[in-house]
Design a protein around this motif. Structure first.
Motif, PDB file in Angstrom:
ATOM      1  N   PRO A  98       0.825  -1.204   0.000  1.00  0.00           N
ATOM      2  CA  PRO A  98       0.000   0.000   0.000  1.00  0.00           C
ATOM      3  C   PRO A  98       0.860   1.255   0.000  1.00  0.00           C
ATOM      4  N   THR A  99       0.200   2.388  -0.121  1.00  0.00           N
ATOM      5  CA  THR A  99       0.915   3.664  -0.025  1.00  0.00           C
ATOM      6  C   THR A  99       0.746   4.303   1.353  1.00  0.00           C
ATOM      7  N   ILE A 129       8.766   4.957   3.799  1.00  0.00           N
ATOM      8  CA  ILE A 129       9.584   3.921   3.167  1.00  0.00           C
ATOM      9  C   ILE A 129       9.661   4.234   1.674  1.00  0.00           C
ATOM     10  N   THR A 130      10.886   4.296   1.150  1.00  0.00           N
ATOM     11  CA  THR A 130      11.103   4.635  -0.261  1.00  0.00           C
ATOM     12  C   THR A 130      11.696   3.448  -1.005  1.00  0.00           C
ATOM     13  N   CYS A 131      11.108   3.153  -2.169  1.00  0.00           N
ATOM     14  CA  CYS A 131      11.649   2.148  -3.094  1.00  0.00           C
ATOM     15  C   CYS A 131      12.240   2.909  -4.280  1.00  0.00           C
ATOM     16  N   GLN A 132      13.550   2.842  -4.459  1.00  0.00           N
ATOM     17  CA  GLN A 132      14.235   3.586  -5.520  1.00  0.00           C
ATOM     18  C   GLN A 132      14.772   2.623  -6.568  1.00  0.00           C
ATOM     19  N   THR A 133      14.443   2.868  -7.844  1.00  0.00           N
ATOM     20  CA  THR A 133      15.021   2.124  -8.955  1.00  0.00           C
ATOM     21  C   THR A 133      15.642   3.122  -9.923  1.00  0.00           C
ATOM     22  N   CYS A 177       5.774   4.681   0.660  1.00  0.00           N
ATOM     23  CA  CYS A 177       4.694   4.242   1.531  1.00  0.00           C
ATOM     24  C   CYS A 177       4.883   4.926   2.885  1.00  0.00           C
ATOM     25  N   THR A 178       3.849   5.633   3.345  1.00  0.00           N
ATOM     26  CA  THR A 178       3.904   6.304   4.647  1.00  0.00           C
ATOM     27  C   THR A 178       3.349   5.365   5.713  1.00  0.00           C
ATOM     28  N   VAL A 179       4.180   5.068   6.723  1.00  0.00           N
ATOM     29  CA  VAL A 179       3.822   4.095   7.754  1.00  0.00           C
ATOM     30  C   VAL A 179       3.681   4.808   9.098  1.00  0.00           C
ATOM     31  N   THR A 180       2.550   4.573   9.741  1.00  0.00           N
ATOM     32  CA  THR A 180       2.325   5.100  11.089  1.00  0.00           C
ATOM     33  C   THR A 180       2.359   3.943  12.075  1.00  0.00           C
ATOM     34  N   VAL A 181       3.282   4.012  13.035  1.00  0.00           N
ATOM     35  CA  VAL A 181       3.394   2.972  14.063  1.00  0.00           C
ATOM     36  C   VAL A 181       2.644   3.464  15.294  1.00  0.00           C
TER      37      VAL A 181
END
Length: 730
Positions: free
Chosen positions: A295-296, A344-348, A355-359
């Motif tokens: 997810p994003t 979290i960044t996925c770089q290619t 994806c922005t994650v809230t803990v």
């Protein structure tokens, strides 16, 4: 430019253009071992795999095995010249059509080939053996042996479907010939003789051309042609939808795949993300699209782990903006470390996705609850995977198990403590005798007392407006279930159909669990669907994870935009509900047709909205009506195009006339011989001799010499009249 083969760019992770090397048959060697080298392959490959293999096979109809064997067996292996050759015929046709070995594996054994098709996941059982697949032009069809077992001993090439009959070309068929069957009773969609089909992935085969290029079709309304491979470079012009461009170079920049092309005598770069790949032969080109992440947005608890799903993520590198909150592995596995928010960044090489994650903080699910004596309620500590120690202050009133399950033992008050890694959480417990009572208010729905909320076995119908005492509640995706007793039987009822009347469970009035009218929805491009949340509280807002696939209005109306998958979410307060949306492109009912002249076939488009625009590339061969009815006019090939919602769908049409292999035959008195007629329907063909005292002819075209002399055989097939002159010798 050769025949168009469309590949949608969104389905490509990596496109590798592969040139295959095939064994070439040499007639000189064939002559040396004494078998026929006749029926040369005169077909000119177009690059459309299904058309090419059928086109090659058609040039071989009539080839017959002799005492020296076959050219197909010798081509496969000189030692196999005299072996059964139906499988080697298919392999030879694939090689002549320039179809790579990983698309159609070269084989001499039918059973070995069946195992290979199954191993690569491109096998479909026939309808007799439980399948539902309708074979297409270019598929490989397998037949069983003469016994009862489903072991394949014969194989052929699909030309098309003739009603319920398979239209096929096979080697080593009747009289050890290459034959075409159009209406054979043992070759039908439901015949027990047909085992199943191998489905070649023709999109992987690329033909070799003299020049180096790739062809792409523009799908954007106006695609910019720029001086360089950058959105900031100057605009040289625009290319309108439907134009075909030839690309000679590639670059990846700013998340786009750029192609260098020439349009209206102007050279420049355009973004191929807005084009469909057609064909080409540029060697050694590897490219990918920008990555997308699902997810994003994500909520997690401390110590919880989840793995991101990344599309187009070749060579991806994952990083976290706050590793002390969320750490991420090289493969996209996230682990929540502490409360807070991290990106979290996925770089290619072609771009990035985030994806922005809230803990969330660790907490107990209830600070206060009520339970009836003799009944249970469950407490949980969310936001941790650590060991939890549960303890009741007064077990005589309410006891608690190791999993947080609380039992009311007698009327009174106490509390339960959960201890996790040195942190304590408390829930006050009140044990009562007063259950919750509900009154039914939905008169139009029947509500049964059921054995439980899973098997849902009906015990007895509960009358409307009946007051029930509910002592326990369970939730499923769509219903709130209440445990009760009615008519001397204990069971469960759906509380969604009842109105709260008096009493409490858990210290509050119970409400049904919120849900969406659809958890999964398949849609065609441009269609709409209204998402309706039930039993939510407060204001509901709707968002789409990927607006380029499906967008949603403020009122929850989803509009399908382009092919793909995404989630649409209904958010209320700090909670949300989600619906998985799958968007599909419209589909054409047929992708290939084989017709005789003056015949019709109806095409239709499934999915999408609005009208369909039909065109023919060659109306002198096959024309198409505004409603999609194709009418064959004369022999040749044409391409029927249907445009719906800006999506182009294509069907290849081949129009053929019956044709004699030879206009004359010579036989001896008492000899039989088959007149070979190509591209015909046996059910609509008649045979007649001008002089039966000299030569007779059967209903299938077998001539028999009666006496020395000459006679003419007249063949009327599909309203075409042909003549074969026969000389009978003593």
């Amino acid at each position: 430019m050769t025949n168009i083969r469309t590949k949608t760019i969104s389905t490509l992770l990596v496109l590798t253009l592969i040139l295959s090397v095939f064994t070439v048959f040499t007639p000189q060697k064939a002559d040396a071992v004494g078998f026929s080298t006749g029926y040369p392959n005169t077909y000119v490959n177009t690059g459309a795999g299904a058309n090419d293999i059928v086109g090659v096979a058609r040039t071989q109809i009539g080839y017959q095995e002799n005492s020296g064997g076959t050219k197909y067996g010798y081509w496969y292996n000189p030692a196999f010249a005299n072996q059964p050759w139906c499988a080697m015929f298919v392999s030879w046709c694939a090689a002549q059509a320039k179809i790579s070995n990983d698309v159609i594996k070269r084989f001499s054994s039918c059973s070995v080939s069946v195992a290979w098709w199954k191993s690569i996941g491109r096998w479909q059982n026939s309808r007799y053996y439980g399948g539902s697949y309708t074979p297409q032009k270019g598929d490989i069809v397998f037949y069983r042996d003469g016994g009862s077992s489903a072991v394949s001993t014969h194989v052929g090439i699909m030309v098309g479907i003739n009603g319920n009959y398979l239209n096929v070309i096979e080697g080593n068929a009747t009289n050890a010939k290459v034959c075409q069957f159009t209406s054979n009773s043992s070759r039908t969609l439901t015949s027990s003789y047909v085992i199943g089909y191998g489905l070649p992935n023709y999109k992987r085969t690329v033909t070799e051309e003299s020049s180096t290029f790739e062809s792409w079709e523009v799908t954007a309304d106006a695609l910019s042609l720029r001086s360089s491979y950058s959105t900031s470079s100057s605009k040289l012009g625009s290319i309108t939808i439907g134009n075909i461009i030839e690309v000679t170079q590639f670059k990846v920049n700013e998340g786009y795949l750029w192609g260098y092309t020439t349009f209206k005598n102007t050279k420049g770069w355009c973004a191929l993300n807005y084009c469909n790949y057609i064909e080409g032969n540029i060697k050694g080109v590897y490219y990918q699209l920008p990555p997308t992440m699902s997810p994003t947005l994500l909520d997690m608890y401390v110590n919880q782990s989840k793995t991101l799903v990344v599309t187009n993520g070749l060579g991806a590198k994952f990083t976290s903006s706050a590793p002390n909150i969320v750490k991420v592995s090289d493969k996209g596995k996230m682990t929540a470390v502490s409360p807070g928010t991290a990106v979290i960044t996925c770089q290619t090489s072609t771009g990035k996705a985030t994806c922005t994650v809230t803990v969330n903080k660790m907490n107990i699910n209830k600070n206060y609850t009520e339970v009836c004596a003799g009944e249970y309620t469950t407490l949980k500590v969310v936001g941790t995977n650590s060991k939890i120690v549960w303890k009741s202050k007064n077990p005589a009133i309410a006891s608690v198990g190791s999993t947080g399950k609380v039992k009311g033992n007698k009327v009174g008050t106490t509390y339960v403590v959960a201890k996790v890694s040195g942190t304590k959480f408390r829930c006050d417990i009140k044990v009562t005798k007063t259950p919750t009572t509900y009154e039914r208010f939905t008169a139009n729905k029947k509500n049964y007392l059921r054995s439980d909320s899973k098997t849902k076995k009906k015990l007895v119908l509960v009358p409307k407006y009946k007051l029930l005492k509910v002592t326990k509640v369970k939730y499923t995706d769509t219903y709130t279930w209440g445990k009760t007793k009615y008519s001397g039987k204990k069971g469960w009822v759906v509380l969604n159909y009842y109105k709260y009347k008096l009493g409490t469970i858990g210290g509050k009035k119970l409400k049904p669990k919120a849900f969406l009218n659809k958890k999964k929805k398949s849609m065609y491009i441009t269609t709409k669907f209204e998402l309706k949340p039930k039993f939510t509280t407060g204001t509901v807002t709707f968002v789409s994870d990927d607006k380029s696939i499906a967008k949603v209005s403020k009122k929850g109306v989803i509009t399908a935009v382009k092919e793909g998958k995404t989630y649409v979410r209904a958010k209320y307060g700090k909670k949300s509900l989600k619906c998985k949306v799958t968007v599909k492109n419209p589909k054409l009912s047929e992708t290939s047709l084989d017709l005789f002249p003056a015949k019709t076939a109806a095409l239709s488009v499934k999915g999408g909205t609005g009208s369909v625009k039909w065109t023919s590339s060659n109306p002198s061969v096959a024309k198409v009506s505004p409603s999609g009815v194709v009418t064959s006019v004369s022999c040749g090939s044409a391409e029927i195009t249907a445009v719906k919602n800006k999506i182009k769908l294509k069907c290849n049409v081949m129009v053929v006339d019956p044709e004699l292999e030879s206009p004359s035959e010579t036989i001896k008195v008492g000899e039989n011989k088959q007149i070979v007629l190509k591209d015909f329907d046996p059910a609509k063909t008649t045979w007649k001799s001008s002089n039966e005292n000299i030569v007779k002819v059967s209903s299938t075209g077998v001539i028999t010499g009666i006496a020395a002399g000459e006679a003419s055989i007249t063949i009327v097939s599909n309203e075409v009249t042909l003549h074969c002159e026969v000389l009978v010798k003593k």
